[in-house]
Design a protein around this motif. Structure first.
Motif, PDB file in Angstrom:
ATOM      1  N   GLY A  70      -5.527  -7.130  -3.028  1.00  0.00           N
ATOM      2  CA  GLY A  70      -6.285  -5.967  -3.488  1.00  0.00           C
ATOM      3  C   GLY A  70      -6.284  -5.806  -4.998  1.00  0.00           C
ATOM      4  O   GLY A  70      -6.453  -6.775  -5.738  1.00  0.00           O
ATOM      5  N   ARG A  71      -6.053  -4.618  -5.440  1.00  0.00           N
ATOM      6  CA  ARG A  71      -6.166  -4.210  -6.842  1.00  0.00           C
ATOM      7  C   ARG A  71      -5.267  -5.022  -7.773  1.00  0.00           C
ATOM      8  O   ARG A  71      -4.176  -5.438  -7.392  1.00  0.00           O
ATOM      9  CB  ARG A  71      -5.789  -2.727  -6.922  1.00  0.00           C
ATOM     10  N   THR A  75      -1.251  -4.165  -4.313  1.00  0.00           N
ATOM     11  CA  THR A  75      -1.600  -4.194  -5.732  1.00  0.00           C
ATOM     12  C   THR A  75      -0.715  -5.212  -6.439  1.00  0.00           C
ATOM     13  O   THR A  75       0.491  -5.263  -6.192  1.00  0.00           O
ATOM     14  CB  THR A  75      -1.403  -2.807  -6.383  1.00  0.00           C
ATOM     15  N   SER A 134      -4.996  -6.960   1.494  1.00  0.00           N
ATOM     16  CA  SER A 134      -6.161  -6.278   0.911  1.00  0.00           C
ATOM     17  C   SER A 134      -5.815  -4.907   0.346  1.00  0.00           C
ATOM     18  O   SER A 134      -6.520  -4.405  -0.532  1.00  0.00           O
ATOM     19  CB  SER A 134      -7.276  -6.148   1.944  1.00  0.00           C
ATOM     20  N   LYS A 135      -4.714  -4.325   0.819  1.00  0.00           N
ATOM     21  CA  LYS A 135      -4.308  -2.990   0.364  1.00  0.00           C
ATOM     22  C   LYS A 135      -3.187  -3.036  -0.678  1.00  0.00           C
ATOM     23  O   LYS A 135      -2.775  -2.003  -1.191  1.00  0.00           O
ATOM     24  CB  LYS A 135      -3.879  -2.149   1.562  1.00  0.00           C
ATOM     25  N   THR A 145     -12.950  -6.766  -6.475  1.00  0.00           N
ATOM     26  CA  THR A 145     -11.541  -6.450  -6.701  1.00  0.00           C
ATOM     27  C   THR A 145     -11.454  -5.367  -7.769  1.00  0.00           C
ATOM     28  O   THR A 145     -12.041  -5.511  -8.834  1.00  0.00           O
ATOM     29  CB  THR A 145     -10.763  -7.701  -7.158  1.00  0.00           C
ATOM     30  N   ALA A 200       0.818  -1.215   0.000  1.00  0.00           N
ATOM     31  CA  ALA A 200       0.000   0.000   0.000  1.00  0.00           C
ATOM     32  C   ALA A 200       0.850   1.262   0.000  1.00  0.00           C
ATOM     33  O   ALA A 200       0.447   2.283  -0.561  1.00  0.00           O
ATOM     34  CB  ALA A 200      -0.927   0.000   1.211  1.00  0.00           C
TER      35      ALA A 200
END
Length: 160
Positions: free
Chosen positions: A98-99, A77, A74-75, A135, A35
């Motif tokens: 995450g992303r 990429t 979750s944060k 997502t 993140a």
């Protein structure tokens, strides 16, 4: 929306895909970024030995599961030269990453391989959103997708 930071990480993915190609493997590369922007792990395809589960996105999902908390995952990429296959998308979803940002889409890959006369994969190419929910997904990026197309062209035309 693709940022300059996204482009930097995607360019690294293309470099990793090129490394895979130079090692005789299919050209795919991925980077896992925290993140706060730190590169945590990176990898490229390792399927040339016959184990077609050795995708970089799958390896990064496993690394994340072993080394990051659920909140950190979750944060994070995942950047990749090519859109996740269903196996990798599922791994991404199961570990709660995450992303996802990709340079070229599965749809583009199918088109390119068809143009080269390569038989379709036994595994269906599905968009990430059809495999996992909730997502954020961004891609493809046209200027980088063209570089990825060239790597796949080189891989499949030199194998014949």
């Amino acid at each position: 929306m693709i940022s300059e930071t996204d482009l930097k990480h995607l360019q690294r993915c293309v470099e990793l895909a090129r490394t895979a190609l130079e090692k005789g493997d299919e050209p795919f590369g991925s980077v896992l970024v925290s993140a706060n922007g730190d590169v945590l792990a990176e990898d490229h395809n390792h399927v040339a030995g016959g184990d077609h589960t050795q995708h970089p996105e799958f390896a990064l999902a496993r690394w994340a599961a072993e080394n990051m908390t659920p909140e950190e995952r979750s944060k994070a990429t995942v950047y990749t030269s090519g859109e996740h296959c269903p196996m990798c998308a599922a791994a991404h979803g199961w570990v709660g990453l995450g992303r996802i940002v990709y340079a070229s889409s599965s749809e583009q890959l199918v088109q390119w391989l068809s143009e080269l006369g390569v038989a379709p994969s036994r595994v269906r190419n599905l968009p990430i959103e059809e495999v996992i929910r909730d997502t954020a997904v961004d891609g493809p990026v046209p200027e980088l997708a063209e570089q990825v197309r060239q790597l796949h062209h080189q891989f499949y035309t030199t194998r014949r």
